[in-house]
Design an enzyme around this catalytic site. Sequence first.
Site, PDB file in Angstrom:
ATOM      1  N   ARG A  22      16.366  16.305 -36.709  1.00 31.34           N
ATOM      2  CA  ARG A  22      16.981  15.792 -37.938  1.00 31.34           C
ATOM      3  C   ARG A  22      15.955  15.109 -38.831  1.00 31.34           C
ATOM      4  O   ARG A  22      16.042  15.186 -40.057  1.00 31.34           O
ATOM      5  CB  ARG A  22      18.129  14.843 -37.579  1.00 31.34           C
ATOM      6  CG  ARG A  22      19.349  15.644 -37.085  1.00 31.34           C
ATOM      7  CD  ARG A  22      20.225  14.822 -36.180  1.00 31.34           C
ATOM      8  NE  ARG A  22      21.447  15.509 -35.795  1.00 31.34           N
ATOM      9  CZ  ARG A  22      21.545  16.374 -34.775  1.00 31.34           C
ATOM     10  NH1 ARG A  22      20.484  16.694 -34.044  1.00 31.34           N
ATOM     11  NH2 ARG A  22      22.703  16.945 -34.487  1.00 31.34           N
ATOM     12  N   LYS A  82      15.048  14.536 -28.901  1.00 28.19           N
ATOM     13  CA  LYS A  82      15.013  15.890 -29.477  1.00 28.19           C
ATOM     14  C   LYS A  82      15.951  16.006 -30.667  1.00 28.19           C
ATOM     15  O   LYS A  82      15.569  16.538 -31.715  1.00 28.19           O
ATOM     16  CB  LYS A  82      15.386  16.914 -28.388  1.00 28.19           C
ATOM     17  CG  LYS A  82      15.358  18.349 -28.872  1.00 28.19           C
ATOM     18  CD  LYS A  82      15.143  19.310 -27.727  1.00 28.19           C
ATOM     19  CE  LYS A  82      16.418  19.601 -26.958  1.00 28.19           C
ATOM     20  NZ  LYS A  82      17.382  20.421 -27.728  1.00 28.19           N
ATOM     21  N   ARG A  89      16.917  22.165 -18.924  1.00 25.84           N
ATOM     22  CA  ARG A  89      17.582  21.050 -18.233  1.00 25.84           C
ATOM     23  C   ARG A  89      17.882  21.397 -16.770  1.00 25.84           C
ATOM     24  O   ARG A  89      17.903  20.518 -15.913  1.00 25.84           O
ATOM     25  CB  ARG A  89      18.841  20.625 -18.980  1.00 25.84           C
ATOM     26  CG  ARG A  89      18.520  20.204 -20.415  1.00 25.84           C
ATOM     27  CD  ARG A  89      19.334  19.067 -20.936  1.00 25.84           C
ATOM     28  NE  ARG A  89      19.089  18.905 -22.365  1.00 25.84           N
ATOM     29  CZ  ARG A  89      18.131  18.146 -22.892  1.00 25.84           C
ATOM     30  NH1 ARG A  89      17.337  17.441 -22.113  1.00 25.84           N
ATOM     31  NH2 ARG A  89      17.958  18.075 -24.198  1.00 25.84           N
ATOM     32  N   ARG A 106      24.431  33.044 -27.576  1.00 21.27           N
ATOM     33  CA  ARG A 106      25.275  31.858 -27.837  1.00 21.27           C
ATOM     34  C   ARG A 106      26.138  32.048 -29.092  1.00 21.27           C
ATOM     35  O   ARG A 106      25.734  32.730 -30.033  1.00 21.27           O
ATOM     36  CB  ARG A 106      24.370  30.615 -27.933  1.00 21.27           C
ATOM     37  CG  ARG A 106      23.652  30.386 -26.602  1.00 21.27           C
ATOM     38  CD  ARG A 106      22.711  29.222 -26.639  1.00 21.27           C
ATOM     39  NE  ARG A 106      23.417  27.961 -26.828  1.00 21.27           N
ATOM     40  CZ  ARG A 106      22.810  26.800 -27.013  1.00 21.27           C
ATOM     41  NH1 ARG A 106      21.479  26.746 -27.025  1.00 21.27           N
ATOM     42  NH2 ARG A 106      23.514  25.705 -27.162  1.00 21.27           N
ATOM     43  N   ASP A 146      24.508  16.876 -22.211  1.00 19.96           N
ATOM     44  CA  ASP A 146      23.282  17.514 -21.718  1.00 19.96           C
ATOM     45  C   ASP A 146      22.846  16.960 -20.368  1.00 19.96           C
ATOM     46  O   ASP A 146      21.960  17.518 -19.721  1.00 19.96           O
ATOM     47  CB  ASP A 146      22.150  17.330 -22.743  1.00 19.96           C
ATOM     48  CG  ASP A 146      22.430  18.113 -24.026  1.00 19.96           C
ATOM     49  OD1 ASP A 146      23.263  19.035 -23.982  1.00 19.96           O
ATOM     50  OD2 ASP A 146      21.826  17.791 -25.060  1.00 19.96           O
TER      51      ASP A 146
HETATM   52  C1  S3P Z   1      22.701  18.750 -30.060  1.00 15.34           C
HETATM   53  C2  S3P Z   1      24.034  18.767 -29.825  1.00 15.34           C
HETATM   54  C3  S3P Z   1      24.630  19.133 -28.533  1.00 15.34           C
HETATM   55  C4  S3P Z   1      23.601  19.223 -27.413  1.00 15.34           C
HETATM   56  C5  S3P Z   1      22.338  19.846 -27.856  1.00 15.34           C
HETATM   57  C6  S3P Z   1      21.721  19.107 -29.031  1.00 15.34           C
HETATM   58  C7  S3P Z   1      22.237  18.328 -31.394  1.00 15.34           C
HETATM   59  O1  S3P Z   1      25.280  20.329 -28.695  1.00 15.34           O
HETATM   60  O2  S3P Z   1      24.137  19.919 -26.316  1.00 15.34           O
HETATM   61  O3  S3P Z   1      21.398  19.860 -26.795  1.00 15.34           O
HETATM   62  O4  S3P Z   1      21.046  17.985 -31.541  1.00 15.34           O
HETATM   63  O5  S3P Z   1      23.049  18.345 -32.317  1.00 15.34           O
HETATM   64  P1  S3P Z   1      26.725  20.402 -29.369  1.00 15.34           P
HETATM   65  O6  S3P Z   1      26.569  21.156 -30.608  1.00 15.34           O
HETATM   66  O7  S3P Z   1      27.585  21.041 -28.333  1.00 15.34           O
HETATM   67  O8  S3P Z   1      27.191  19.016 -29.670  1.00 15.34           O
END
Ligand code: S3P
Length: 433
Positions: A28, A23, A387, A123, A315
């Site tokens: 990206r 994902k 999740r 969030r 995660d």
């Molecule tokens: C992600 C970074 C993580 C992760 C999220 C995906 C990402 O979060 O928990 O599911 O793709 O950059 P953080 O921003 O806390 O690192």
Amino acid sequence: MSDEIVIAPGGPLRGELRVPGDKSISHRALICNALAEGEARISGLLDSADCRSTMACLKQWGVEFETDADEVLVRSPGQQSFRQAQDTLDCGNSGTSIRLLSGVAAGLPFRSWFDGDDSLRGRPMRRVLDPLATMGALVDVADTAPFWVDGSDGLRQGFDGELAVASAQVKSCIVFAALQADRPSRIVEPGPSRDHTERMLGAMGADIEVDGPTLHVRPGATLAASDVDVPADISAAAFWMIAAALIPGSDIALPNVGVNPTRSGVIDVLRSMGAIVELRDQRDVSGEPVADIVVRGSKLYGTRIDGDLIVTSLDELPTLAVAAAFAEGITEIHDAEELRVKESDRIETTSAMLTAMGVEVEEWRDGMRIIGGRPRGAAVDSHGDHRLAMAAAVAALASDPESGPTTIRRASAVEISYPSFWSDLDRLRHVAI
Ligand code: S3P
């Protein structure tokens, strides 16, 4: 329509399974190629609600996508030619979309409005809006979505300093903005979060230098659109790794999984619990380390998960908590306060799920203590968190067969990251004799 699924205990898990694309790398591959002018092919892209959110937002800025067999073609006029979105950029449930695209928006000479679903609206967003403001972006005063970001005044400053949280989403947001700033940036990470953004942008020609925890980003380089072969998602593979480790007689193979060291903490934790996890044919694909993973069922023991292991298994912690619930002895998780601001408060929702299944759990601010035992089937709720729904399925599979099935409410949450989760479960599952 009922949004429940009932899972009877049973195993073992056997066979080979190709889990969907990563994902984080999928987001990206879409965003980085949208920034570059030209065309790129992405194979193995995760087709899920979160990635569709990113695509829908980029389309509003003028990027085109074409799906052709197993590949997605990205055709972009390049960031300099993005047009203002006609509507709010709806990021749905996706923290990665909203935070990464905010950084892109800071480099665009118009205002972009962002929003998301109820979970995303809860969030924290100041962690991206504050650093963008220090670079010269105009940003909303809101703490949470909906909010706007406006790059009309340009980004006169680079970012210079340490980020407030070890977060790949925050880091990536600032990196995307830094590419458009008038001056270089120096971004210091307080902890080692996933590094897919810097790997991909570096390969596309961005001027990014990584020096331990410090990233130096110099603006001005032209990005070249680049094909990406997305590996299977270790965060999706983790459900099967953990289930197979827990259920006696299991033996599964998961080919072509991304094992980037900033993501592979789940392997270290499982091994520290006594699991048999083998990595075969380690190689590099599109600049990311990849391996075939083989897991066999074994006896697990309690462990301690803290420090840097938290970010590299972030995660996977709800499902590792499930593993702990079946392990012999006590497991403690510390330093994981970030779990409270994920798609749900994952310390609270994981504890509630395990408690419903008869597990002894003590919850604290930044983690929990789990006393291993024999969890039993129960009615549990995903709280709309993908999740959690899948962690509950792992617990249900391994639970005491005498205790009956587990009902998971709001099971369709899996659409966010793993739409084929329930059919994959059927494929791997062999009812115990
Ligand atoms: C992600 C970074 C993580 C992760 C999220 C995906 C990402 O979060 O928990 O599911 O793709 O950059 P953080 O921003 O806390 O690192």
